[in-house]
Design an enzyme around this catalytic site. Structure first.
Site, PDB file in Angstrom:
ATOM      1  N   LYS A   1       0.848  -1.187   0.000  1.00  0.00           N
ATOM      2  CA  LYS A   1       0.000   0.000   0.000  1.00  0.00           C
ATOM      3  C   LYS A   1       0.886   1.241   0.000  1.00  0.00           C
ATOM      4  O   LYS A   1       1.993   1.158   0.548  1.00  0.00           O
ATOM      5  CB  LYS A   1      -0.978   0.033   1.167  1.00  0.00           C
ATOM      6  CG  LYS A   1      -0.440  -0.378   2.543  1.00  0.00           C
ATOM      7  CD  LYS A   1       0.715   0.305   3.177  1.00  0.00           C
ATOM      8  CE  LYS A   1       0.719   1.781   3.436  1.00  0.00           C
ATOM      9  NZ  LYS A   1       1.994   2.242   4.082  1.00  0.00           N
TER      10      LYS A   1
ATOM     11  N   TYR B   1      -4.301   4.108   6.386  1.00  0.00           N
ATOM     12  CA  TYR B   1      -4.809   3.143   7.382  1.00  0.00           C
ATOM     13  C   TYR B   1      -6.114   3.648   8.010  1.00  0.00           C
ATOM     14  O   TYR B   1      -7.034   2.875   8.269  1.00  0.00           O
ATOM     15  CB  TYR B   1      -3.776   2.912   8.493  1.00  0.00           C
ATOM     16  CG  TYR B   1      -2.617   2.050   8.080  1.00  0.00           C
ATOM     17  CD1 TYR B   1      -2.712   0.665   8.104  1.00  0.00           C
ATOM     18  CD2 TYR B   1      -1.416   2.614   7.666  1.00  0.00           C
ATOM     19  CE1 TYR B   1      -1.647  -0.131   7.723  1.00  0.00           C
ATOM     20  CE2 TYR B   1      -0.343   1.827   7.278  1.00  0.00           C
ATOM     21  CZ  TYR B   1      -0.467   0.452   7.309  1.00  0.00           C
ATOM     22  OH  TYR B   1       0.587  -0.336   6.927  1.00  0.00           O
TER      23      TYR B   1
HETATM   24  P1  NDP Z   1      12.510   1.253   2.327  1.00  0.00           P
HETATM   25  O1  NDP Z   1      13.068   2.572   1.916  1.00  0.00           O
HETATM   26  O2  NDP Z   1      12.940   0.680   3.618  1.00  0.00           O
HETATM   27  O3  NDP Z   1      12.823   0.167   1.193  1.00  0.00           O
HETATM   28  C1  NDP Z   1      12.462   0.362  -0.142  1.00  0.00           C
HETATM   29  C2  NDP Z   1      13.365  -0.500  -1.026  1.00  0.00           C
HETATM   30  O4  NDP Z   1      12.941  -0.335  -2.372  1.00  0.00           O
HETATM   31  C3  NDP Z   1      14.833  -0.087  -1.012  1.00  0.00           C
HETATM   32  O5  NDP Z   1      15.565  -0.660   0.033  1.00  0.00           O
HETATM   33  C4  NDP Z   1      15.295  -0.584  -2.368  1.00  0.00           C
HETATM   34  O6  NDP Z   1      15.582  -1.965  -2.273  1.00  0.00           O
HETATM   35  C5  NDP Z   1      14.062  -0.465  -3.241  1.00  0.00           C
HETATM   36  N1  NDP Z   1      14.130   0.706  -4.144  1.00  0.00           N
HETATM   37  C6  NDP Z   1      14.051   0.646  -5.501  1.00  0.00           C
HETATM   38  N2  NDP Z   1      14.157   1.857  -6.033  1.00  0.00           N
HETATM   39  C7  NDP Z   1      14.292   2.726  -5.018  1.00  0.00           C
HETATM   40  C8  NDP Z   1      14.450   4.139  -4.960  1.00  0.00           C
HETATM   41  N3  NDP Z   1      14.467   4.903  -6.060  1.00  0.00           N
HETATM   42  N4  NDP Z   1      14.573   4.717  -3.743  1.00  0.00           N
HETATM   43  C9  NDP Z   1      14.524   3.982  -2.624  1.00  0.00           C
HETATM   44  N5  NDP Z   1      14.393   2.627  -2.628  1.00  0.00           N
HETATM   45  C10 NDP Z   1      14.275   2.000  -3.812  1.00  0.00           C
HETATM   46  O7  NDP Z   1      10.920   1.401   2.281  1.00  0.00           O
HETATM   47  P2  NDP Z   1       9.850   0.473   3.007  1.00  0.00           P
HETATM   48  O8  NDP Z   1      10.280  -0.929   2.914  1.00  0.00           O
HETATM   49  O9  NDP Z   1       9.546   1.024   4.339  1.00  0.00           O
HETATM   50  O10 NDP Z   1       8.542   0.732   2.100  1.00  0.00           O
HETATM   51  C11 NDP Z   1       8.359   0.099   0.856  1.00  0.00           C
HETATM   52  C12 NDP Z   1       6.860  -0.019   0.544  1.00  0.00           C
HETATM   53  O11 NDP Z   1       6.228  -0.789   1.553  1.00  0.00           O
HETATM   54  C13 NDP Z   1       6.117   1.324   0.525  1.00  0.00           C
HETATM   55  O12 NDP Z   1       5.134   1.318  -0.479  1.00  0.00           O
HETATM   56  C14 NDP Z   1       5.458   1.395   1.884  1.00  0.00           C
HETATM   57  O13 NDP Z   1       4.255   2.170   1.896  1.00  0.00           O
HETATM   58  C15 NDP Z   1       5.158  -0.063   2.141  1.00  0.00           C
HETATM   59  N6  NDP Z   1       5.114  -0.392   3.579  1.00  0.00           N
HETATM   60  C16 NDP Z   1       4.048  -1.104   4.059  1.00  0.00           C
HETATM   61  C17 NDP Z   1       3.969  -1.435   5.377  1.00  0.00           C
HETATM   62  C18 NDP Z   1       2.828  -2.231   5.890  1.00  0.00           C
HETATM   63  O14 NDP Z   1       2.721  -2.408   7.095  1.00  0.00           O
HETATM   64  N7  NDP Z   1       1.972  -2.769   5.029  1.00  0.00           N
HETATM   65  C19 NDP Z   1       5.009  -1.012   6.346  1.00  0.00           C
HETATM   66  C20 NDP Z   1       6.116  -0.312   5.729  1.00  0.00           C
HETATM   67  C21 NDP Z   1       6.148  -0.015   4.393  1.00  0.00           C
HETATM   68  P3  NDP Z   1      16.758  -2.642  -3.140  1.00  0.00           P
HETATM   69  O15 NDP Z   1      18.021  -2.042  -2.612  1.00  0.00           O
HETATM   70  O16 NDP Z   1      16.604  -4.078  -2.862  1.00  0.00           O
HETATM   71  O17 NDP Z   1      16.496  -2.302  -4.582  1.00  0.00           O
END
Ligand code: NDP
Length: 372
Positions: free
Chosen positions: A138, A223
């Site tokens: 989401k 949420y």
């Molecule tokens: P993070 O910043 O921790 O991780 C995002 C990952 O996406 C990065 O580590 C990277 O992984 C990849 N990525 C690819 N392109 C980019 C870019 N241009 N900039 C940054 N990262 C990039 O974010 P979250 O994991 O917290 O959030 C990711 C998604 O999950 C969002 O949509 C958020 O809303 C959702 N979310 C949902 C939650 C829930 O409870 N349902 C809780 C937290 C987040 P790599 O290095 O492997 O390419």
């Protein structure tokens, strides 16, 4: 020997039982001895190995119906770490340039997109075009137009599209929904949803309009919005919204710091919601009907969710949300199981349409109809 894994599997199973019979008590369900699962397992690759992807992968260790088998990442060192940690073969590892080739990989059934919001649209469409089921975090997309395109692409490719609404599988939340459906609150008149936290690092993607698509509303306010819909049990027919910005340096144009929004429902019920990136300790739901109430705090955090109703404390089992979500999603994909509250693209599109209307209401200062 009883391992943590067995314990979690039992409470996960209890959560599933609750959906069938919410009157089951914890004591009853812990007496329930399951046969080891021998059915089909959904083989999942995670795209985006960041904070939430990492949490999800850990939770998947406790899944029985889904297994982490692949990764898609832009960071080679993370791929290596995950390969070692989760025993992922080289042939199931991709980057953002070559992951379309997953269409030739018969060992991956579904891809879970856990990247910044703005990337979901194109990545999910590529997953669909590769013939794999898509699970997306989401908000599903930045707006309703993008969301509709994702739904269309998945339909055309004959794959499923699910969105990571983990609360739709949370036992205490499901109990409140069961009580509402059974009329135990009487006529529902009011919902209040407060969701927020102080966003830290000003350089994070969540505060970059191009990657986040907005601010708190896209990330945490969703949420309260989704909660208003599943707690009231109706679709809203109008919305009004107001934005407050105290720090325009940190929260630039198009990145909302705090939004209050109000929803009206055809039954006459109203919802009052708060979404913020600059107020801590906001994780609270309140539902009021003419015969009773429910209050939950925390209401959407990772848990344990706590709450009570006019009948007393909610005592349903505490689960690891992500483990239960993934097992349930495996069932939805593999056996067409229907969840109590939908988690498909159409469900997420409803939120996106309302978010579009919330931003429009903030801009115009006017009530926006949701029925046209
Ligand atoms: P993070 O910043 O921790 O991780 C995002 C990952 O996406 C990065 O580590 C990277 O992984 C990849 N990525 C690819 N392109 C980019 C870019 N241009 N900039 C940054 N990262 C990039 O974010 P979250 O994991 O917290 O959030 C990711 C998604 O999950 C969002 O949509 C958020 O809303 C959702 N979310 C949902 C939650 C829930 O409870 N349902 C809780 C937290 C987040 P790599 O290095 O492997 O390419």
């Amino acid at each position: 020997m009883n391992t943590r894994r067995d314990f979690l599997r039992n409470i996960g199973a209890s959560a599933l039982m609750l959906q069938l019979n919410s009157l089951t008590t914890f004591a009853d369900s812990s007496d329930h001895h399951e046969q080891p699962y021998q059915g089909k397992v959904l083989r999942v690759a995670i795209m985006g190995l960041g904070g939430y992807g990492t949490r999800f992968a850990e939770a998947m260790k406790d899944c029985t119906k889904a297994k982490l088998v692949g990764v898609i990442s832009g960071t080679t060192s993370k791929i290596k770490d995950w390969q070692a940690k989760y025993n992922i073969p080289e042939k199931n590892c991709y980057n953002y340039d070559n992951f379309d080739q997953v269409k030739n990989n018969p060992d991956i059934d579904a891809i879970y997109v856990i990247t910044p919001n703005a990337l979901h649209h194109s990545q999910v469409i590529r997953v669909a075009n590769a013939g794999k089921h898509a699970i997306c975090e989401k908000p599903m997309a930045l707006n309703a137009r993008e969301g509709q395109e994702m739904i269309d692409a998945c339909k055309k490719a004959n794959v499923k599209l699910l969105v990571g609404y983990r609360m739709h599988f949370e036992p205490r939340t499901l109990e409140v929904i069961r009580m509402r459906n059974a009329g135990e609150f009487g006529k529902v008149m009011f919902f209040q949803g407060q969701c927020g936290f102080k966003a830290g690092d000003p350089k994070q993607w969540r505060l970059d309009k191009a990657l986040a698509g907005g601010g708190s509303m896209m990330d945490i306010g969703i949420y309260a919005l989704n909660g208003a819909r599943y707690m009231v049990g109706e679709e809203p027919v109008w919305v009004t919204a107001q934005e407050t910005k105290t720090d325009p340096v940190k929260f630039k144009d198009g990145v909302d710091e705090t939004i209050q929004f109000q929803l009206g429902f055809a039954s006459g019920a109203v919802a009052s919601c708060l979404s913020s990136y600059n107020i801590n300790h906001l994780d609270r739901f309140f539902l009021s009907g003419d015969k009773g109430f429910a209050e939950m705090q925390p209401s959407t955090g990772y848990g344990p969710i706590r709450g009570r109703t006019h009948q007393g404390e909610l005592t349903q089992p505490v689960t690891i949300h992500q483990s239960v979500q993934m097992d349930e999603m495996a069932d939805i994909i593999l056996t067409n199981k229907k969840p109590v509250v939908p988690v498909n693209g159409e469900e997420a599109l409803k939120d996106l349409k309302i978010i579009d209307a919330i931003y429009q209401a903030v801009k115009t200062g006017k009530k926006v109809s949701l029925t046209t």
